[in-house]
Design an enzyme around this catalytic site. Sequence first.
Site, mmCIF file in Angstrom:
data_model
loop_
_atom_site.group_PDB
_atom_site.id
_atom_site.type_symbol
_atom_site.label_atom_id
_atom_site.label_comp_id
_atom_site.label_asym_id
_atom_site.label_seq_id
_atom_site.Cartn_x
_atom_site.Cartn_y
_atom_site.Cartn_z
ATOM 1 N N LYS A 150 0.924 -5.045 3.433
ATOM 2 C CA LYS A 150 0.871 -6.437 3.906
ATOM 3 C C LYS A 150 2.142 -7.149 3.457
ATOM 4 C CE LYS A 150 -3.045 -7.452 1.841
ATOM 5 N NZ LYS A 150 -4.143 -8.266 1.292
ATOM 6 N N GLY A 168 -10.380 -2.696 2.491
ATOM 7 C CA GLY A 168 -10.829 -3.557 1.397
ATOM 8 C C GLY A 168 -10.167 -4.908 1.498
#
EC number: 3.2.2.-
Length: 352
Positions: free
Chosen positions: A80, A119
Amino acid sequence: MITYGSGDLLRADTEALVNTVNCVGVMGKGIALQFKRRYPEMFTAYEKACKRGEVTIGKMFVVDTGQLDGPKHIINFPTKKHWRAPSKLAYIDAGLIDLIRVIRELNIASVAVPPLGVGNGGLDWEDVEQRLVSAFQQLPDVDAVIYPPSGGSRAIEGVEGLRMTWGRAVILEAMRRYLQQRRAMEPWEDPAGISHLEIQKLMYFANEADPDLALDFTPGRYGPYSERVRHLLQGMEGAFTVGLGDGTARVLANQPISLTTKGTDAITDYLATDAAADRVSAAVDTVLRVIEGFEGPYGVELLASTHWVATREGAKEPATAAAAVRKWTKRKGRIYSDDRIGVALDRILMTA
């Protein structure tokens, strides 16, 4: 070869560990926080690289640990851009291309990989798993250990009703008698049990003695290795044996695995009553005769590895056998001399 791990990825017995990171220098939760705590110098290098703009999507940030024992490389995989932002499958796709490049360039033989972007990243595991498998199929000679998001230690299920089988009997009897023999030859070795590495090599020779065991050995990092043997041990953990745990302990830690009272009673009863008892004893007799004088993790790995190159690669001359064993891995090249391999080869040829 692709396998699946469980438990603590940071304890994986691999040359490289993959860590999931963002591009802004924060390791505040999840596995990244574990890496930060375990490898503070790695975190410092990563943080500085982020400030320089060197950590970007699709580009691995690799830190060498400098450790002689344990993983050599931490591969930071950006999943990310910002720690507050979600991951994207496009980031995983781009990163996997570079991860494969890094593994090839650094000649990494084994790597442990977490569920990238799952997650906290918000990605679906099935989508990520498919990409991981597809990527590592390009590297059939690399041991890739994939850790699904479930994690945790393996639960021991159904051990109360565990039934003794021929294959389990061979493992248990080989363990029991090998431990007795090793105590006489190598009294300084752990008296409580024997390592997974040793069990693998005992069962390699048992499979050679009785191929009907069908244990399907392949050349692993520490010599001949069978995933089926590991599964058999996991199936007995908590019932007939104890010590393997979730199977994530480092191989070279030589964590002792021992028979439980139930396991000892079960194998004693099996050998006294089952029609296959003589076959079990015959296989174990052969194993112990072959490995006599090579007891201990170092010795049985040497003997099994030498047997493999002699029988699978035709290396039956001292010089060719030594060259084949020592090029198997860098570690084998360091710890096994030509003379020791020659002694092992003599034993193999003598007991053939």
